[in-house]
Design a protein around this motif. Structure first.
Motif, short mmCIF file in Angstrom:
data_model
loop_
_atom_site.label_atom_id
_atom_site.label_comp_id
_atom_site.label_asym_id
_atom_site.label_seq_id
_atom_site.Cartn_x
_atom_site.Cartn_y
_atom_site.Cartn_z
N ASP A 418 -21.13 -47.21 52.10
CA ASP A 418 -19.87 -47.88 52.39
C ASP A 418 -18.92 -46.89 53.03
O ASP A 418 -19.29 -45.74 53.34
CB ASP A 418 -19.28 -48.50 51.13
N GLU A 420 -16.49 -45.22 51.82
CA GLU A 420 -16.21 -44.05 51.00
C GLU A 420 -17.41 -43.14 50.85
O GLU A 420 -17.34 -42.11 50.17
CB GLU A 420 -15.71 -44.47 49.61
N LEU A 424 -25.29 -47.93 49.00
CA LEU A 424 -25.44 -49.33 48.67
C LEU A 424 -26.92 -49.64 48.53
O LEU A 424 -27.71 -49.34 49.44
CB LEU A 424 -24.81 -50.20 49.76
N THR A 429 -24.08 -56.36 47.30
CA THR A 429 -23.02 -55.35 47.33
C THR A 429 -22.62 -55.05 48.76
O THR A 429 -21.43 -54.87 49.08
CB THR A 429 -23.49 -54.08 46.63
N LYS A 432 -20.04 -57.35 50.51
CA LYS A 432 -18.66 -57.34 50.03
C LYS A 432 -17.81 -56.31 50.74
O LYS A 432 -16.59 -56.30 50.58
CB LYS A 432 -18.63 -57.08 48.53
N VAL A 433 -18.40 -55.37 51.48
CA VAL A 433 -17.62 -54.33 52.13
C VAL A 433 -17.35 -54.71 53.56
O VAL A 433 -18.00 -55.61 54.14
CB VAL A 433 -18.37 -52.97 52.05
N THR A 434 -16.42 -54.04 54.20
CA THR A 434 -16.03 -54.36 55.58
C THR A 434 -16.80 -53.56 56.60
O THR A 434 -17.05 -54.04 57.72
CB THR A 434 -14.53 -54.12 55.75
N THR A 435 -17.19 -52.37 56.23
CA THR A 435 -17.84 -51.49 57.20
C THR A 435 -19.04 -50.84 56.53
O THR A 435 -18.94 -50.39 55.38
CB THR A 435 -16.89 -50.41 57.71
#
Length: 471
Positions: A418, A420, A424, A429, A432-435
């Motif tokens: 992700d 940060e 993943l 999961t 749910k993240v943008t990038t």
């Protein structure tokens, strides 16, 4: 049958209360205040403090009652079997239809009754062990403070103070009490307990011995010192107590409970403290005896020393052998010293003969060869060990590269992270993240996950080619 009416009666009708009240008035008006002599039967003291008892003779019994205040004023409490003269008034007790005697005061019917009650009380207290000899405490030889329980008026306290002053100067504490009458027993008991309650080292000095004193009198006058409350206070006293009640022929129960009985108050003072002049004379006699004994002991030991010294040899005879041995050793000492020097010189020459330059040089060269040989072997062993460690380290590095995830990426796999940098591991999961950051073997690629309600089924990919057999 016809009923026949009885003639009406002229006798008046009374209620039960009216009859009871009439009997009460007649009985109280006819007798009023009376004195009744009889033997005490059962005695019951209620929780309220009222006392109920019977007065009886060989033919009849009268129920009697004394209220709490009257009981407190009685000089002698009635006990079962005691013959007494009760003073009071006759009255009735309507709820039980009986008459009774309200007793205001009681006195024993003669000295015989008092003595019988005294003997009974003495036996009961003795059975409890209050008179046991093992309970009695030893009197102090020279008390500093004497507590006196007696009346502040009268000749008793003056006799005690006069006798104490003549014999030895001590500090006297007087606890004033009534020495006869209804208040006597309670005040004497409180005085004994009060002296015992004084703290040691307090503002008021605690007595070392207590004297309870009173002059002579009849058995009725001394009766307060026969009361149970006084006997128990005396037996419970931690301070040694001397009883001096009455004359020499008078005996009260406090005499049995006290630690020592004195025939008179003056005798109690004599028992409590010694005579100062007698102490001084005794001390002077002991001092003279000590001086005589010391002088006699010194004289005896001087004589014993003189007797023993006559058996000892003369000093010249004791020192003669040692003097002769010293002379012999003094004559032998120079020759022994020269022989010792010659022996040590010979040893020094023998040792120095072996210390030539060629010998020393030979030993140095031999030691150098041994040192070089040992260092060469140590260097070779260290090089071999370093080579083994390098080979081991290279093998571990190859193993690390083959098992690490970069090698896995070379085989067509990728790592998804992700924004940060967190790894993943599932599609849920990742959705749910943008990038997304995808790491391949030759670099990283940034991607955006597809936003949809259902996760798309991944397209089937052809299986990777299989590795051929080496055999």
């Amino acid at each position: 049958m016809d009923l026949i009416d009885e003639p009406a009666s002229n006798t008046p009708e009374f209620s039960v209360s009216e009859i009871s009240g009439a009997v009460k008035r007649v009985l109280e008006g006819e007798f009023g205040r009376v004195r009744v002599r009889g033997e005490v039967g059962r005695v019951v003291v209620a929780r309220t403090g009222h006392m109920y008892f019977d007065l009886k003779d060989d033919r009849a019994v009268i129920a009697s009652v004394s209220w709490k205040g009257q009981v407190a004023r009685m000089a002698a409490k009635p006990e079962e079997g005691m013959e007494v003269i009760a003073t009071g008034r006759l009255t009735t007790f309507a709820p039980q239809s009986r008459y009774q005697l309200q007793v205001e005061s009681i006195e024993p019917a003669g000295a015989g009754a008092l003595m019988a009650m005294l003997e009974k009380r003495k036996a009961a207290l003795a059975a409890e062990g209050l008179f046991a000899p093992e309970r009695k405490k030893r009197l102090p030889y020279l008390p500093r403070v004497v507590g006196v329980v007696t009346s502040p008026q009268g000749a008793v306290i003056r006799d005690i103070l006069h006798r104490l002053h003549d014999r030895f100067g001590v500090h006297v504490l007087l606890w004033p009490v009534a020495v006869q009458g209804q208040a006597c027993a309670a005040e004497v008991a409180r005085a004994i307990a009060g002296f015992n309650a004084l703290p040691k080292g307090g503002a008021i000095p605690r007595p070392d011995v207590i004297i309870v004193a009173r002059g002579g009198g009849s058995i009725e006058d001394l009766w307060g010192f026969n009361e149970e409350i006084v006997i128990r206070a005396t037996a419970a006293s931690d301070i040694p107590l001397i009883s001096a009640v009455g004359h020499e022929t008078d005996t009260t129960l406090i005499d049995f409970a006290s630690d020592q009985r004195a025939p008179t108050p003056s005798a109690a003072a004599e028992i409590a403290v010694p005579v100062h002049s007698d102490l001084a004379a005794g001390l002077a006699g002991l001092d003279a005896r000590l001086i005589r004994a010391g002088a006699q002991a010194v004289s005896q030991r001087r004589q014993r020393l003189a007797d023993l010294s006559r058996a000892l040899p003369r000093a010249e005879a004791l020192l003669a052998p040692a003097t002769q041995r010293f002379d012999q050793w003094a004559e032998r000492f120079p020759g022994s010293l020269r022989a010792l020097i010659a022996s040590k010189s010979q040893e020094l020459r023998s040792t120095s003969a072996g210390l030539r330059a060629n010998t020393i040089r030979f030993q140095i060269d031999k030691s150098r060869e041994r040192l070089e040989d040992r260092s060469t072997r140590a260097i070779r062993a260290m090089a071999a060990q370093l080579e083994q460690r390098a080979t081991r380290l290279a093998a571990l590095e190859r193993l690390r590269q083959s098992l690490g995830y970069p090698a896995t990426l070379q085989r067509g796999y990728a790592v998804v992270r992700d924004a940060e940098g967190g790894v993943l591991t599932s599609a849920t999961t990742a959705a749910k993240v943008t990038t997304l950051e995808i790491e391949f073997s030759d670099g990283n690629l940034v991607a955006v996950p597809q936003k949809s309600g259902k996760a798309q089924k991944p397209k089937s990919t052809p299986p990777p080619p299989q590795q051929g057999s080496l055999f």
